[in-house]
Design an enzyme around this catalytic site. Structure first.
Site, PDB file in Angstrom:
ATOM      1  N   ASN A 115       0.772  -1.409  -0.032  1.00 10.85           N
ATOM      2  CA  ASN A 115       0.040   0.122   0.125  1.00 10.85           C
ATOM      3  C   ASN A 115       0.940   1.391   0.096  1.00 10.85           C
ATOM      4  OD1 ASN A 115      -1.943  -1.947   0.059  1.00 10.85           O
ATOM      5  ND2 ASN A 115      -2.698  -1.214   2.152  1.00 10.85           N
ATOM      6  N   THR A 160     -14.319  38.759 -31.746  1.00 11.06           N
ATOM      7  CA  THR A 160     -15.007  38.367 -30.829  1.00 11.06           C
ATOM      8  C   THR A 160     -16.417  37.586 -31.307  1.00 11.06           C
ATOM      9  OG1 THR A 160     -16.166  40.485 -30.562  1.00 11.06           O
ATOM     10  CG2 THR A 160     -14.266  40.290 -29.180  1.00 11.06           C
ATOM     11  N   HIS A 161     -16.928  36.806 -31.055  1.00 16.33           N
ATOM     12  CA  HIS A 161     -17.964  35.996 -31.394  1.00 16.33           C
ATOM     13  C   HIS A 161     -17.464  35.273 -32.953  1.00 16.33           C
ATOM     14  CE1 HIS A 161     -20.388  38.004 -28.405  1.00 16.33           C
ATOM     15  NE2 HIS A 161     -19.554  38.913 -28.834  1.00 16.33           N
ATOM     16  N   SER A 282      -6.243  13.140 -48.676  1.00 18.33           N
ATOM     17  CA  SER A 282      -7.394  12.190 -48.779  1.00 18.33           C
ATOM     18  C   SER A 282      -7.289  11.220 -49.488  1.00 18.33           C
ATOM     19  CB  SER A 282      -8.664  13.066 -48.908  1.00 18.33           C
ATOM     20  OG  SER A 282      -9.711  12.357 -49.446  1.00 18.33           O
ATOM     21  N   LYS A 288      -7.005  17.618 -51.338  1.00 17.85           N
ATOM     22  CA  LYS A 288      -7.182  17.790 -49.890  1.00 17.85           C
ATOM     23  C   LYS A 288      -5.649  17.851 -49.203  1.00 17.85           C
ATOM     24  CE  LYS A 288     -10.577  17.952 -47.313  1.00 17.85           C
ATOM     25  NZ  LYS A 288     -11.264  17.224 -47.115  1.00 17.85           N
ATOM     26  N   GLU A 295      -6.462  18.516 -35.390  1.00 17.16           N
ATOM     27  CA  GLU A 295      -7.571  17.961 -35.021  1.00 17.16           C
ATOM     28  C   GLU A 295      -7.574  16.895 -33.948  1.00 17.16           C
ATOM     29  OE1 GLU A 295     -10.037  17.044 -38.871  1.00 17.16           O
ATOM     30  OE2 GLU A 295      -8.026  17.121 -39.565  1.00 17.16           O
ATOM     31  N   LYS A 330      -4.219   3.972 -11.977  1.00 13.88           N
ATOM     32  CA  LYS A 330      -3.259   4.201 -12.911  1.00 13.88           C
ATOM     33  C   LYS A 330      -3.374   4.059 -14.438  1.00 13.88           C
ATOM     34  CE  LYS A 330      -1.359   1.008 -10.116  1.00 13.88           C
ATOM     35  NZ  LYS A 330      -1.939   1.397  -8.859  1.00 13.88           N
TER      36      LYS A 330
HETATM   37  N1  ARG Z   1      -1.557  -3.508  -7.353  1.00 13.22           N
HETATM   38  C1  ARG Z   1      -1.889  -2.718  -6.390  1.00 13.22           C
HETATM   39  C2  ARG Z   1      -2.510  -1.223  -6.741  1.00 13.22           C
HETATM   40  O1  ARG Z   1      -2.156  -0.876  -7.707  1.00 13.22           O
HETATM   41  C3  ARG Z   1      -1.164  -2.627  -5.195  1.00 13.22           C
HETATM   42  C4  ARG Z   1      -1.518  -2.402  -3.726  1.00 13.22           C
HETATM   43  C5  ARG Z   1      -2.094  -3.767  -3.445  1.00 13.22           C
HETATM   44  N2  ARG Z   1      -2.368  -3.665  -2.036  1.00 13.22           N
HETATM   45  C6  ARG Z   1      -3.066  -4.776  -1.560  1.00 13.22           C
HETATM   46  N3  ARG Z   1      -3.516  -4.589  -0.104  1.00 13.22           N
HETATM   47  N4  ARG Z   1      -3.518  -5.536  -1.967  1.00 13.22           N
HETATM   48  O2  ARG Z   1      -3.315  -0.497  -5.870  1.00 13.22           O
END
Ligand code: ARG
Length: 469
Positions: A115, A160-161, A282, A288, A295, A330
């Protein structure tokens, strides 16, 4: 259910391994392997501290460090075999470490939990990203300021606008984005300051009974100090939310510039040209030339803002401390920051590539009665009219010009005098777009002399910054 043996990292009380689908939903190795360099950095700092505090022997720490170097080398070389059964990067690294150095590997996780480990890794990752982003954003500012300096006096319509409003200079327009990006960089820098505290040593949630030195690991990892509350340490993700918010705002700025490039590139505007390097053709329409990079830069904000929203929803209502929900922090963050990096690079390239067409911009700047405000200001200045009256008189003159199908500077004096008899031929001096922009010398205004000074100031500042960095 599977009849394979339980997970060797935490399976002491388990008789069986997880179901296939459990592994699938649980494993994060597919994406968190990206954190391996940060994970190993964190582990090295932790092992060194454990040894210094006498919690493990110096010999074990040495073995661990050597082994971790080897693991990193394997990962960098692409020979490392990531295993989904080992769930995540932390256990993949530790398991390989055990293969390499044996029993000492098992001591690395003393006074630590995944953790605080993942919180540390992720903070280090986001911090690394911020540093890269800041340099990249400075690069865009440089490209913009250089173009602005070259076009400090290039007149274009200001809108503007999206209706012609008053003439401005192209340099002035570009410098507006330099200012926005400066604030963007400020937001990242602020987020970095708050982010830069170490969660390591929070352990699972409550801290540890071992005599660890959190100040030491914080210092080794370049953090300003350890986080003051272990529950907060393992459960906070506001650092990522804040960086995603900053990236969202900045990518909104880039999407506005991208949109302008798209508009400017249309044959109807024809204000700028992009070379073959930043356009595509294109497959059916041979004529084109499409501004795809602009974009796509405009579009990426969707993923980036979506990442913020996604993580905000993950965190909302989560009780303290760690919950596995947080593993969802993540992928979206990786994707958003990678996408943002790509946008910055594409925009920097496009800005350098972009060539304005001054004749077209100049002609457009003169259309749409864009110097009407200059006429009203002249009436105020020369005839001492209250601005509201001058506005009204000018409106009548514009109406008369419109009826005749001509621009203001082509209006015969007599026609203007028919509206306001005190107008003299001196009025023509303010009706050209060149004189209009030249007159806007107020601080922050569009006068070429202002723009040149501002552009030069930015170039100098950015150069100095680069020298330092
Ligand atoms: N892969 C977990 C995460 O990204 C790591 C931490 C996991 N902790 C646990 N108590 N299972 O959060």
């Amino acid at each position: 259910m599977s009849d394979k043996p339980a997970n060797t990292m935490w399976g002491g009380r388990f008789a069986m391994s997880p179901a296939e689908i459990m592994q699938e939903i649980n494993a994060s190795i597919g994406f968190d392997k990206r954190l391996a360099p940060q994970d190993i950095r964190g582990s090295r700092a932790h092992a060194a501290m454990l040894a210094e505090a006498g919690i493990i022997t110096k010999a074990d720490a040495k073995e661990i460090t050597k082994g971790l170097d080897q693991v990193l080398a394997e990962i960098e070389a692409g020979t490392f075999k990531f295993s989904r059964a080992l769930e995540d990067v932390h256990m993949n690294v530790e398991s390989r470490l055990k293969d390499l150095i044996g029993a000492a590997a098992g001591r690395l996780h003393t006074a630590r939990s995944r953790n605080d480990q993942v919180a540390t890794d992720f903070r280090l990752y986001v911090r690394d990203q911020i540093d890269g982003l800041d340099a990249a954003l400075a690069g865009v500012q440089q490209a913009l300021a250089a173009k602005a300096e070259a076009h400090a006096g290039t007149v274009m319509p200001g809108f503007t606008h999206l209706q012609p409003a008053q003439p401005v200079t192209f340099g002035h327009h570009l410098l507006a984005y330099v200012e926005m990006i400066a604030r963007d960089r400020g937001r990242f820098a602020d987020a970095r300051k708050r982010l830069n505290e170490s969660p390591l040593g929070s352990a699972a949630l409550a801290g540890t009974s071992f005599p660890i030195d959190r100040h030491k690991t914080a210092e080794t990892l370049g953090f300003d100090k350890p986080m003051a509350n272990s529950l907060d340490g393992v459960s906070d993700r506001d650092f990522a939310l804040e960086v995603l918010a900053a990236a969202t705002i900045s990518s909104i700025h880039f999407s506005r510039l991208a949109e302008e490039i798209v508009i400017w590139m249309t044959p109807q505007f024809g204000f700028v040209q992009l070379s073959d390097k930043f356009t595509t053709g294109s497959s059916i329409m041979p004529q084109k030339r499409n501004p795809d990079a602009a974009e796509l830069s405009r579009a990426k904000v969707g993923r980036i803002a979506g990442a913020f929203q996604s993580l905000a929803m993950v965190m909302k209502g989560l009780p303290l401390a760690y919950s596995k929900d947080m593993q969802e922090d993540k992928e979206v963050t990786f994707d958003a920051l990678e996408s943002f990096k790509l946008v910055i690079a594409a925009m920097a390239g496009m800005i350098a590539d972009l060539e304005p067409v001054p004749e077209v911009m100049r002609a457009a700047a003169g259309r749409g009665y864009s110097t009407a405000t200059d006429l009203a200001d002249w009436l105020v200045r020369e005839l001492k009219m209250p601005f509201r009256d001058a506005h009204h008189v000018t409106g009548s003159i514009v109406k008369a010009a419109e009826k005749r199908g001509i621009e203001l500077d082509a209006m015969p004096l007599a026609d203007m005098q028919a509206v306001e008899p005190r107008i003299t031929k001196a009025v023509f001096s303010v009706l050209s777009v060149e004189n209009s922009v030249k007159s806007r010398v107020s601080y922050g205004g569009t006068a070429p002399q202002n723009v040149l000074k501002m552009a030069k100031g930015w170039i100098k500042r950015l150069e100095k910054e680069r020298g330092k960095g």
